[in-house]
Design a protein around this motif. Sequence first.
Motif, PDB file in Angstrom:
ATOM      1  N   TYR A  19      29.470  48.715  40.123  1.00 63.27           N
ATOM      2  CA  TYR A  19      29.711  49.490  38.902  1.00 63.27           C
ATOM      3  C   TYR A  19      30.859  48.878  38.100  1.00 63.27           C
ATOM      4  N   PHE A  20      31.944  48.580  38.788  1.00 67.44           N
ATOM      5  CA  PHE A  20      33.145  48.064  38.132  1.00 67.44           C
ATOM      6  C   PHE A  20      32.854  46.745  37.416  1.00 67.44           C
ATOM      7  N   ASN A  21      32.207  45.830  38.097  1.00 72.50           N
ATOM      8  CA  ASN A  21      31.916  44.515  37.511  1.00 72.50           C
ATOM      9  C   ASN A  21      30.912  44.586  36.361  1.00 72.50           C
ATOM     10  N   ASN A  22      29.965  45.509  36.446  1.00 76.07           N
ATOM     11  CA  ASN A  22      28.970  45.647  35.381  1.00 76.07           C
ATOM     12  C   ASN A  22      29.545  46.298  34.123  1.00 76.07           C
ATOM     13  N   HIS A  23      30.543  47.156  34.302  1.00 77.66           N
ATOM     14  CA  HIS A  23      31.106  47.875  33.156  1.00 77.66           C
ATOM     15  C   HIS A  23      32.365  47.228  32.583  1.00 77.66           C
ATOM     16  N   LEU A  24      32.819  46.178  33.197  1.00 81.28           N
ATOM     17  CA  LEU A  24      34.009  45.499  32.689  1.00 81.28           C
ATOM     18  C   LEU A  24      33.734  44.004  32.604  1.00 81.28           C
ATOM     19  N   PRO A  25      33.283  43.553  31.447  1.00 81.41           N
ATOM     20  CA  PRO A  25      32.955  42.131  31.299  1.00 81.41           C
ATOM     21  C   PRO A  25      34.214  41.266  31.245  1.00 81.41           C
ATOM     22  N   GLY A  26      34.020  39.996  31.398  1.00 81.98           N
ATOM     23  CA  GLY A  26      35.130  39.057  31.274  1.00 81.98           C
ATOM     24  C   GLY A  26      35.381  38.284  32.543  1.00 81.98           C
ATOM     25  N   LYS A  27      36.424  37.451  32.466  1.00 84.16           N
ATOM     26  CA  LYS A  27      36.810  36.636  33.618  1.00 84.16           C
ATOM     27  C   LYS A  27      37.443  37.523  34.687  1.00 84.16           C
ATOM     28  N   PRO A  28      37.441  37.070  35.933  1.00 87.38           N
ATOM     29  CA  PRO A  28      38.073  37.848  37.000  1.00 87.38           C
ATOM     30  C   PRO A  28      39.535  38.192  36.716  1.00 87.38           C
ATOM     31  N   THR A  29      40.272  37.245  36.133  1.00 86.88           N
ATOM     32  CA  THR A  29      41.693  37.516  35.851  1.00 86.88           C
ATOM     33  C   THR A  29      41.863  38.604  34.789  1.00 86.88           C
ATOM     34  N   ASP A  30      40.875  38.756  33.893  1.00 88.30           N
ATOM     35  CA  ASP A  30      40.929  39.820  32.885  1.00 88.30           C
ATOM     36  C   ASP A  30      40.717  41.202  33.499  1.00 88.30           C
ATOM     37  N   LYS A  31      40.149  41.232  34.696  1.00 88.27           N
ATOM     38  CA  LYS A  31      39.824  42.507  35.342  1.00 88.27           C
ATOM     39  C   LYS A  31      40.943  43.019  36.257  1.00 88.27           C
ATOM     40  N   LEU A  32      41.971  42.200  36.501  1.00 87.77           N
ATOM     41  CA  LEU A  32      43.007  42.589  37.462  1.00 87.77           C
ATOM     42  C   LEU A  32      43.766  43.842  37.050  1.00 87.77           C
ATOM     43  N   LEU A  33      44.296  43.865  35.840  1.00 88.75           N
ATOM     44  CA  LEU A  33      45.069  45.027  35.391  1.00 88.75           C
ATOM     45  C   LEU A  33      44.204  46.281  35.348  1.00 88.75           C
ATOM     46  N   PRO A  34      42.998  46.227  34.757  1.00 87.70           N
ATOM     47  CA  PRO A  34      42.137  47.416  34.795  1.00 87.70           C
ATOM     48  C   PRO A  34      41.808  47.869  36.219  1.00 87.70           C
ATOM     49  N   LEU A  35      41.659  46.919  37.130  1.00 89.36           N
ATOM     50  CA  LEU A  35      41.362  47.253  38.520  1.00 89.36           C
ATOM     51  C   LEU A  35      42.492  48.087  39.123  1.00 89.36           C
ATOM     52  N   PHE A  36      43.730  47.655  38.916  1.00 92.71           N
ATOM     53  CA  PHE A  36      44.864  48.387  39.476  1.00 92.71           C
ATOM     54  C   PHE A  36      45.081  49.721  38.764  1.00 92.71           C
ATOM     55  N   GLU A  37      44.825  49.769  37.472  1.00 94.12           N
ATOM     56  CA  GLU A  37      44.937  51.034  36.733  1.00 94.12           C
ATOM     57  C   GLU A  37      43.895  52.031  37.228  1.00 94.12           C
ATOM     58  N   SER A  38      42.677  51.548  37.440  1.00 93.66           N
ATOM     59  CA  SER A  38      41.616  52.386  37.966  1.00 93.66           C
ATOM     60  C   SER A  38      41.942  52.849  39.387  1.00 93.66           C
TER      61      SER A  38
END
Length: 197
Positions: A121-140
């Motif tokens: 779910y997380f990867n499908n709803h948050l496009p971009g490079k892996p490094t772009d997903k780090l901050l949203p991952l920790f916020e989530s």
Amino acid sequence: MSDFWIHFSSGLKHLCTLLAYNDILFLITLTVPYELKSWKRILILVSLFIAGNTLALLLSVFNVIAIKVNIVAFIIHIIILITALYTIISSGKSGKKDGITFIAIVTSLFGIIHGLGFANYFNNHLPGKPTDKLLPLFESSLGFGLSQIIMVILALLLAYVVQTLLKLSKRDWILIVSAFVAGVVIPMIIRSEIWVK
């Protein structure tokens, strides 16, 4: 609305979705042997759950590990059943003398498997490079952690109210709740898609 609040609230709202029934069953079974005065142990267990979930999300974001959703669901149900059976078996023992090593390992494993399931779910709803997903991952993950703590507090309050009003012993409450959870999960295991080729 800030990006932080969007990601934090998505983690916070996780338990409000219909897909969170596994989390609720696991958290209820995990916390049923404890009382509010055992908050340190409970906090350790919830922290292990959140840490495992976050670690699995990180590994998934960087494509280190991936697992099929039907396998994740099956393993989650098995872990919930193991936790319920362990709670039933250990219900007559004094919680103060027992370590939490086994249940800590099970909780960490549940967090990891849960994170692998949520990763799709997380990867499908948050496009971009892996490094772009780090901050949203920790916020989530922060929001997810708060939702877990709220669920645990509600479970502990429910246990207190039911035991007080119905004059149930703690052991009887543990047995009733754990047997209920096992009764809910066993049919899920039997009907799992993993058995279908």
